[in-house]
Design an enzyme around this catalytic site. Structure first.
Site, PDB file in Angstrom:
ATOM      1  N   HIS A  10       0.915  -1.136  -0.076  1.00  0.00           N
ATOM      2  CA  HIS A  10      -0.010   0.151   0.049  1.00  0.00           C
ATOM      3  C   HIS A  10       0.781   1.191   0.123  1.00  0.00           C
ATOM      4  O   HIS A  10       1.362   1.688   1.219  1.00  0.00           O
ATOM      5  CB  HIS A  10      -0.984  -0.086   1.333  1.00  0.00           C
ATOM      6  CG  HIS A  10      -1.867   1.017   1.227  1.00  0.00           C
ATOM      7  ND1 HIS A  10      -3.335   0.931   1.346  1.00  0.00           N
ATOM      8  CD2 HIS A  10      -1.775   2.432   1.140  1.00  0.00           C
ATOM      9  CE1 HIS A  10      -3.842   1.993   1.440  1.00  0.00           C
ATOM     10  NE2 HIS A  10      -3.109   2.960   1.217  1.00  0.00           N
ATOM     11  N   HIS A  12       1.060   4.851  -2.431  1.00  0.00           N
ATOM     12  CA  HIS A  12       0.702   5.761  -3.403  1.00  0.00           C
ATOM     13  C   HIS A  12       1.863   6.328  -4.144  1.00  0.00           C
ATOM     14  O   HIS A  12       2.490   7.037  -3.731  1.00  0.00           O
ATOM     15  CB  HIS A  12      -0.185   6.959  -2.979  1.00  0.00           C
ATOM     16  CG  HIS A  12      -1.295   6.496  -2.230  1.00  0.00           C
ATOM     17  ND1 HIS A  12      -2.678   6.307  -2.964  1.00  0.00           N
ATOM     18  CD2 HIS A  12      -1.818   5.943  -0.910  1.00  0.00           C
ATOM     19  CE1 HIS A  12      -3.633   5.880  -2.072  1.00  0.00           C
ATOM     20  NE2 HIS A  12      -3.097   5.469  -0.959  1.00  0.00           N
ATOM     21  N   HIS A 190      -9.867   1.119  -0.335  1.00  0.00           N
ATOM     22  CA  HIS A 190      -9.556   1.802   1.037  1.00  0.00           C
ATOM     23  C   HIS A 190     -10.915   2.098   1.697  1.00  0.00           C
ATOM     24  O   HIS A 190     -12.046   2.476   1.260  1.00  0.00           O
ATOM     25  CB  HIS A 190      -9.085   3.516   0.745  1.00  0.00           C
ATOM     26  CG  HIS A 190      -8.074   3.553   0.351  1.00  0.00           C
ATOM     27  ND1 HIS A 190      -7.257   3.055  -0.755  1.00  0.00           N
ATOM     28  CD2 HIS A 190      -7.042   4.633   0.792  1.00  0.00           C
ATOM     29  CE1 HIS A 190      -5.817   3.644  -0.837  1.00  0.00           C
ATOM     30  NE2 HIS A 190      -5.807   4.307   0.193  1.00  0.00           N
ATOM     31  N   GLU A 193     -10.784   3.799   7.461  1.00  0.00           N
ATOM     32  CA  GLU A 193      -9.655   4.505   7.892  1.00  0.00           C
ATOM     33  C   GLU A 193     -10.517   5.754   8.499  1.00  0.00           C
ATOM     34  O   GLU A 193     -10.677   5.874   9.707  1.00  0.00           O
ATOM     35  CB  GLU A 193      -8.982   5.085   6.602  1.00  0.00           C
ATOM     36  CG  GLU A 193      -7.746   6.276   7.107  1.00  0.00           C
ATOM     37  CD  GLU A 193      -7.275   6.872   5.801  1.00  0.00           C
ATOM     38  OE1 GLU A 193      -7.806   6.951   4.704  1.00  0.00           O
ATOM     39  OE2 GLU A 193      -5.947   7.373   6.011  1.00  0.00           O
ATOM     40  N   ASP A 271       1.796   4.075   2.967  1.00  0.00           N
ATOM     41  CA  ASP A 271       0.857   5.023   2.283  1.00  0.00           C
ATOM     42  C   ASP A 271       1.262   6.106   1.629  1.00  0.00           C
ATOM     43  O   ASP A 271       1.374   6.013   0.198  1.00  0.00           O
ATOM     44  CB  ASP A 271      -0.107   5.502   3.619  1.00  0.00           C
ATOM     45  CG  ASP A 271      -1.419   5.745   3.134  1.00  0.00           C
ATOM     46  OD1 ASP A 271      -1.991   5.212   1.910  1.00  0.00           O
ATOM     47  OD2 ASP A 271      -2.297   6.316   3.906  1.00  0.00           O
ATOM     48  N   ASP A 272       1.969   6.979   1.933  1.00  0.00           N
ATOM     49  CA  ASP A 272       2.293   8.452   1.529  1.00  0.00           C
ATOM     50  C   ASP A 272       3.684   8.764   2.207  1.00  0.00           C
ATOM     51  O   ASP A 272       3.718   9.725   3.007  1.00  0.00           O
ATOM     52  CB  ASP A 272       1.349   9.521   1.246  1.00  0.00           C
ATOM     53  CG  ASP A 272       0.120   8.959   0.758  1.00  0.00           C
ATOM     54  OD1 ASP A 272      -0.043   8.987  -0.419  1.00  0.00           O
ATOM     55  OD2 ASP A 272      -0.735   8.635   1.525  1.00  0.00           O
TER      56      ASP A 272
HETATM   57  N1  HPA Z   1      -6.548   7.499   2.187  1.00  0.00           N
HETATM   58  C1  HPA Z   1      -7.339   7.814   1.128  1.00  0.00           C
HETATM   59  N2  HPA Z   1      -6.946   8.430   0.359  1.00  0.00           N
HETATM   60  C2  HPA Z   1      -5.645   8.638   0.011  1.00  0.00           C
HETATM   61  C3  HPA Z   1      -4.654   8.010   0.923  1.00  0.00           C
HETATM   62  C4  HPA Z   1      -5.288   7.679   2.259  1.00  0.00           C
HETATM   63  O1  HPA Z   1      -4.554   7.136   2.914  1.00  0.00           O
HETATM   64  N3  HPA Z   1      -3.529   8.447   0.430  1.00  0.00           N
HETATM   65  C5  HPA Z   1      -3.585   8.922  -0.850  1.00  0.00           C
HETATM   66  N4  HPA Z   1      -4.978   9.112  -1.029  1.00  0.00           N
HETATM   67 ZN    ZN Z   2      -3.873   5.035   0.777  1.00  0.00          ZN
END
Ligand code: HPA
Ligand code: ZN
Length: 324
Positions: A10, A12, A190, A193, A271-272
């Protein structure tokens, strides 16, 4: 924990762009991206919804296949330095300069070239998950799914959805997920969260995905936790992201260990990373510190991740050898 071989499911690609890389593109192309960096040059945002805005401003600089080639190489270099041997990366045509399917193929070709180079030079394998953006709506998602369906058979192996979980419902995207499934792509969404346990249920029951991005808020509903464990659904857990965005106050408060104890298949991803000041090595170090996870636990995580990866069996066999 830098040395341990890692599997990341996971990440991006656009959200992994280092701030200096985005600043460079903005300058090169004279694009005004606004005040998205703090005094130290890091991405600056107040909460998740602000993060999405900053994300969009940053990605507006990615306007050519060459940009994606450079981005892919930079991201894989960073991942390889953290010990990642296999990375499944979300890619969003919605964040690309030119968004028609024909042009997107050129972007994919550029990424494939960068991935081949990274594999030769750094021993890291890339697979892609084309990802629609929930808050851009079902119509855009259809275009993205059609694009994904055309690219199945390349290094693209999956289809997913990211973005604002509080807008629209998974079932609004059913057509896109069915289209991707029929093209042979594997599915992840997703959920859990910002949306709570009901968003995980909807992703499971309405879209029939085999993995959930995040999914951690399933912990608020133990019947759902049991269902996840029974179905063998894999959660792509990103603890550093959840903590940076304020979902949990610290590493000890994060539910990953509890989900694991209750039999849910958990994996670990970033994630990012530059947005959340993390790397895969850092995620592992924090988990080792806060939860006393040892090498055996991390090996279990890597094996769960590889089993759940969307690549073919030959690729899995090859990667499995690097875990031994
Ligand atoms: N959640 C939703 N959208 C996203 C995320 C995330 O963690 N990272 C990049 N786009
Ligand atoms: Zn994500």
């Amino acid at each position: 924990m830098t040395q341990l071989p890692k599997i990341e499911l996971h990440l991006h690609l656009e959200g992994a762009a280092p701030p200096a890389f985005i600043r460079g593109l903005a300058k090169e192309k004279s694009i005004d991206i606004g005040g998205i960096f703090d005094a130290d040059g890091h991405y600056k945002y107040k909460d998740f919804w602000d993060f999405l805005k900053v994300y969009e401003a940053a990605t507006s600089t990615l306007q050519s296949p060459e940009d994606y080639h450079r981005l892919t190489l930079a991201v894989l270099e960073e991942s390889a330095a953290s010990g990642v041997v296999y990375s499944e990366t979300f890619l969003s045509p919605d964040f690309c300069g030119n968004r028609d399917v024909g042009a997107w193929k050129e972007y994919l070709h550029a990424m494939q070239e960068a991935a081949d180079q990274a594999e030769r030079q750094m021993g890291i394998t890339l697979r892609g998950i084309i990802t629609c953006i929930r808050h851009f709506g079902p119509e855009k998602a259809r275009e993205t799914a059609l694009c994904a369906a055309e690219t199945a058979g390349s290094f693209i192996t999956g289809f997913g959805i990211a973005g604002d979980e509080k807008i629209l419902a998974p079932k609004d995207f059913l057509w896109s997920f069915d289209c991707a499934r029929e093209a042979g792509l594997r599915l992840t969404a997703h959920a859990g969260e910002w949306g709570g346990p009901e968003s995980v249920r909807a992703a499971l029951h309405d879209l029939n995905v085999e993995r959930i991005g995040h999914g951690v808020r399933a912990i608020e509903d133990l019947a759902l936790v049991d269902e996840l464990a029974e179905r063998g659904t894999v959660l792509e857990v990103c603890p550093g992201s959840n903590i940076a965005l304020g979902l949990y106050k610290d590493w000890r408060a994060h539910p990953i260990a509890e989900l694991d104890r209750r039999g849910v298949k958990v994996t670990v991803s970033t994630d990012d990373p530059p947005f959340f000041h993390t790397t895969m090595a850092r995620e592992y170090d924090r988990l080792a510190d806060a939860l006393e996870w040892d090498k055996g636990q991390f090996l279990k995580i890597a094996q769960t991740s590889l089993d759940a990866a969307f690549c073919d069996a030959d690729t899995k066999d090859r990667i499995r050898k690097t875990l031994e």
